[in-house]
Design a protein around this motif. Structure first.
Motif, PDB file in Angstrom:
ATOM      1  N   HIS A 154       5.294  22.764 -13.137  1.00 25.16           N
ATOM      2  CA  HIS A 154       5.104  23.287 -11.784  1.00 25.16           C
ATOM      3  C   HIS A 154       3.782  24.025 -11.634  1.00 25.16           C
ATOM      4  O   HIS A 154       3.209  24.512 -12.609  1.00 25.16           O
ATOM      5  CB  HIS A 154       6.235  24.258 -11.416  1.00 25.16           C
ATOM      6  CG  HIS A 154       7.570  23.625 -11.358  1.00 25.16           C
ATOM      7  ND1 HIS A 154       8.449  23.660 -12.427  1.00 25.16           N
ATOM      8  CD2 HIS A 154       8.195  22.932 -10.373  1.00 25.16           C
ATOM      9  CE1 HIS A 154       9.555  23.020 -12.097  1.00 25.16           C
ATOM     10  NE2 HIS A 154       9.425  22.565 -10.863  1.00 25.16           N
ATOM     11  N   TRP A 155       3.368  24.124 -10.389  1.00 27.70           N
ATOM     12  CA  TRP A 155       2.302  25.039  -9.976  1.00 27.70           C
ATOM     13  C   TRP A 155       3.021  26.179  -9.276  1.00 27.70           C
ATOM     14  O   TRP A 155       3.839  25.954  -8.383  1.00 27.70           O
ATOM     15  CB  TRP A 155       1.356  24.308  -9.039  1.00 27.70           C
ATOM     16  CG  TRP A 155       0.088  25.016  -8.713  1.00 27.70           C
ATOM     17  CD1 TRP A 155      -0.701  25.724  -9.567  1.00 27.70           C
ATOM     18  CD2 TRP A 155      -0.560  25.059  -7.434  1.00 27.70           C
ATOM     19  NE1 TRP A 155      -1.811  26.205  -8.910  1.00 27.70           N
ATOM     20  CE2 TRP A 155      -1.748  25.814  -7.595  1.00 27.70           C
ATOM     21  CE3 TRP A 155      -0.269  24.546  -6.183  1.00 27.70           C
ATOM     22  CZ2 TRP A 155      -2.626  26.059  -6.548  1.00 27.70           C
ATOM     23  CZ3 TRP A 155      -1.142  24.777  -5.139  1.00 27.70           C
ATOM     24  CH2 TRP A 155      -2.305  25.531  -5.325  1.00 27.70           C
TER      25      TRP A 155
ATOM     26  N   GLY B  57      -0.817  28.187 -13.198  1.00 25.25           N
ATOM     27  CA  GLY B  57      -0.255  26.988 -13.828  1.00 25.25           C
ATOM     28  C   GLY B  57      -1.122  25.763 -13.635  1.00 25.25           C
ATOM     29  O   GLY B  57      -0.848  24.704 -14.204  1.00 25.25           O
ATOM     30  N   ASP B  58      -2.185  25.905 -12.834  1.00 24.10           N
ATOM     31  CA  ASP B  58      -3.039  24.759 -12.522  1.00 24.10           C
ATOM     32  C   ASP B  58      -3.788  24.239 -13.741  1.00 24.10           C
ATOM     33  O   ASP B  58      -3.940  23.031 -13.917  1.00 24.10           O
ATOM     34  CB  ASP B  58      -4.021  25.106 -11.398  1.00 24.10           C
ATOM     35  CG  ASP B  58      -4.470  26.550 -11.425  1.00 24.10           C
ATOM     36  OD1 ASP B  58      -5.265  26.904 -12.310  1.00 24.10           O
ATOM     37  OD2 ASP B  58      -3.992  27.324 -10.582  1.00 24.10           O
TER      38      ASP B  58
ATOM     39  N   GLN C 285       4.146  16.412 -10.036  1.00 25.64           N
ATOM     40  CA  GLN C 285       3.874  15.164  -9.319  1.00 25.64           C
ATOM     41  C   GLN C 285       3.248  15.448  -7.959  1.00 25.64           C
ATOM     42  O   GLN C 285       2.234  14.846  -7.585  1.00 25.64           O
ATOM     43  CB  GLN C 285       5.165  14.362  -9.145  1.00 25.64           C
ATOM     44  CG  GLN C 285       4.960  13.067  -8.393  1.00 25.64           C
ATOM     45  CD  GLN C 285       6.257  12.297  -8.167  1.00 25.64           C
ATOM     46  OE1 GLN C 285       7.328  12.753  -8.532  1.00 25.64           O
ATOM     47  NE2 GLN C 285       6.142  11.129  -7.560  1.00 25.64           N
ATOM     48  N   THR C 286       3.818  16.388  -7.201  1.00 22.39           N
ATOM     49  CA  THR C 286       3.269  16.737  -5.888  1.00 22.39           C
ATOM     50  C   THR C 286       1.874  17.343  -6.032  1.00 22.39           C
ATOM     51  O   THR C 286       0.963  17.027  -5.256  1.00 22.39           O
ATOM     52  CB  THR C 286       4.201  17.722  -5.162  1.00 22.39           C
ATOM     53  OG1 THR C 286       5.490  17.109  -5.020  1.00 22.39           O
ATOM     54  CG2 THR C 286       3.659  18.099  -3.797  1.00 22.39           C
ATOM     55  N   PHE C 287       1.704  18.211  -7.024  1.00 24.97           N
ATOM     56  CA  PHE C 287       0.395  18.823  -7.295  1.00 24.97           C
ATOM     57  C   PHE C 287      -0.660  17.744  -7.499  1.00 24.97           C
ATOM     58  O   PHE C 287      -1.753  17.793  -6.916  1.00 24.97           O
ATOM     59  CB  PHE C 287       0.510  19.721  -8.532  1.00 24.97           C
ATOM     60  CG  PHE C 287      -0.785  20.313  -8.993  1.00 24.97           C
ATOM     61  CD1 PHE C 287      -1.251  21.511  -8.462  1.00 24.97           C
ATOM     62  CD2 PHE C 287      -1.536  19.676  -9.990  1.00 24.97           C
ATOM     63  CE1 PHE C 287      -2.457  22.067  -8.902  1.00 24.97           C
ATOM     64  CE2 PHE C 287      -2.738  20.231 -10.427  1.00 24.97           C
ATOM     65  CZ  PHE C 287      -3.192  21.426  -9.880  1.00 24.97           C
TER      66      PHE C 287
ATOM     67  N   PHE D 215      -9.197  24.215  -1.988  1.00 21.30           N
ATOM     68  CA  PHE D 215      -8.371  25.411  -2.142  1.00 21.30           C
ATOM     69  C   PHE D 215      -8.107  25.685  -3.623  1.00 21.30           C
ATOM     70  O   PHE D 215      -8.224  26.821  -4.090  1.00 21.30           O
ATOM     71  CB  PHE D 215      -7.047  25.249  -1.391  1.00 21.30           C
ATOM     72  CG  PHE D 215      -6.106  26.403  -1.571  1.00 21.30           C
ATOM     73  CD1 PHE D 215      -6.338  27.606  -0.939  1.00 21.30           C
ATOM     74  CD2 PHE D 215      -4.984  26.288  -2.386  1.00 21.30           C
ATOM     75  CE1 PHE D 215      -5.483  28.687  -1.110  1.00 21.30           C
ATOM     76  CE2 PHE D 215      -4.120  27.354  -2.571  1.00 21.30           C
ATOM     77  CZ  PHE D 215      -4.368  28.556  -1.924  1.00 21.30           C
ATOM     78  N   LEU D 216      -7.790  24.644  -4.371  1.00 21.57           N
ATOM     79  CA  LEU D 216      -7.541  24.771  -5.808  1.00 21.57           C
ATOM     80  C   LEU D 216      -8.783  25.310  -6.520  1.00 21.57           C
ATOM     81  O   LEU D 216      -8.686  26.192  -7.387  1.00 21.57           O
ATOM     82  CB  LEU D 216      -7.138  23.413  -6.391  1.00 21.57           C
ATOM     83  CG  LEU D 216      -6.819  23.355  -7.874  1.00 21.57           C
ATOM     84  CD1 LEU D 216      -5.675  24.287  -8.221  1.00 21.57           C
ATOM     85  CD2 LEU D 216      -6.497  21.923  -8.280  1.00 21.57           C
ATOM     86  N   CYS D 217      -9.944  24.823  -6.154  1.00 19.36           N
ATOM     87  CA  CYS D 217     -11.194  25.295  -6.744  1.00 19.36           C
ATOM     88  C   CYS D 217     -11.390  26.781  -6.436  1.00 19.36           C
ATOM     89  O   CYS D 217     -11.782  27.554  -7.315  1.00 19.36           O
ATOM     90  CB  CYS D 217     -12.355  24.472  -6.199  1.00 19.36           C
ATOM     91  SG  CYS D 217     -13.925  24.842  -6.981  1.00 19.36           S
TER      92      CYS D 217
END
Length: 196
Positions: free
Chosen positions: A20-21, A53-54, A81-83, A96-98
């Motif tokens: 998970h994230w 968790g990324d 999977q969704t991540f 956003f993740l960056c």
């Protein structure tokens, strides 16, 4: 998915698969490691609106740290999977993740520099600023135990207590309520850091 957890519960453990994230919707979460001898240190302290968790998801590796609640926590869990679907299909999500990873790296660099260049009071001050949500607010209330603050700073609990006493004498922090919530005068603390 969403989960509610009480203080002191484990969300994930070192060696677990990266499934998970994790997003903190309310409360505080601790990323930390423990050696086989029982020595422990905090890597990061997540507040409301932060994610973790990324890195493990991106590398496809097992978790390298424990993830534990410090307060009652309301979590958002995004499946691996969704991540990955979002990361591969959405430029907005990737940006956003960056931003999330860059902000966390900035804190890591700041805490590393503090541990090598500052004395105990400076290290505690840096940690307290890391825990505050908004540096523009004059005061903020933190519910963190001295033991957990010591793990963030890499200092003994006794040394953190001495630093907090110094800040109390100088009107930078004070305690409030029967549970001893720490009230941080954010601007004064920022000015203290600026003077180091």
């Amino acid at each position: 998915m969403e989960r509610e957890l009480d203080a002191g519960e484990y969300v994930a453990r070192v060696g677990d698969p990266s499934a998970h994230w994790y997003g903190v919707m309310r409360g505080h979460l601790q990323m930390y490691v423990v050696t086989p001898e029982g020595n422990e240190t905090t890597l990061y302290y997540l507040r409301e609106g932060e994610w973790c968790g990324d890195g493990s998801l991106l590398k496809g590796e097992l978790l390298q740290y424990d993830l534990r609640t410090l307060t009652t926590v309301h979590l958002c869990l995004v499946t691996a999977q969704t991540f990955n679907v979002l990361r591969n299909s959405s430029l907005e999500f990737s940006n956003f993740l960056c931003d999330v990873m860059n902000a966390r790296m900035g804190v890591f660099v700041g805490m590393l520099a503090a541990s090598r260049l500052l004395g105990p009071e400076g290290r505690v001050a840096k940690a307290l600023l890391m825990l505050t949500k908004d540096r523009l607010e004059d005061t903020q209330r933190l519910s963190i135990h001295q033991h957990d603050l010591a793990l963030i700073c890499g200092l003994s609990r006794q040394r953190v207590n001495m630093a907090l006493s110094f800040f109390k004498q100088n009107g930078i922090v004070h305690t409030d309520g029967p549970k001893g919530y720490l009230i941080v005068h954010t601007r004064r603390l920022s000015n203290y850091i600026g003077d180091l």
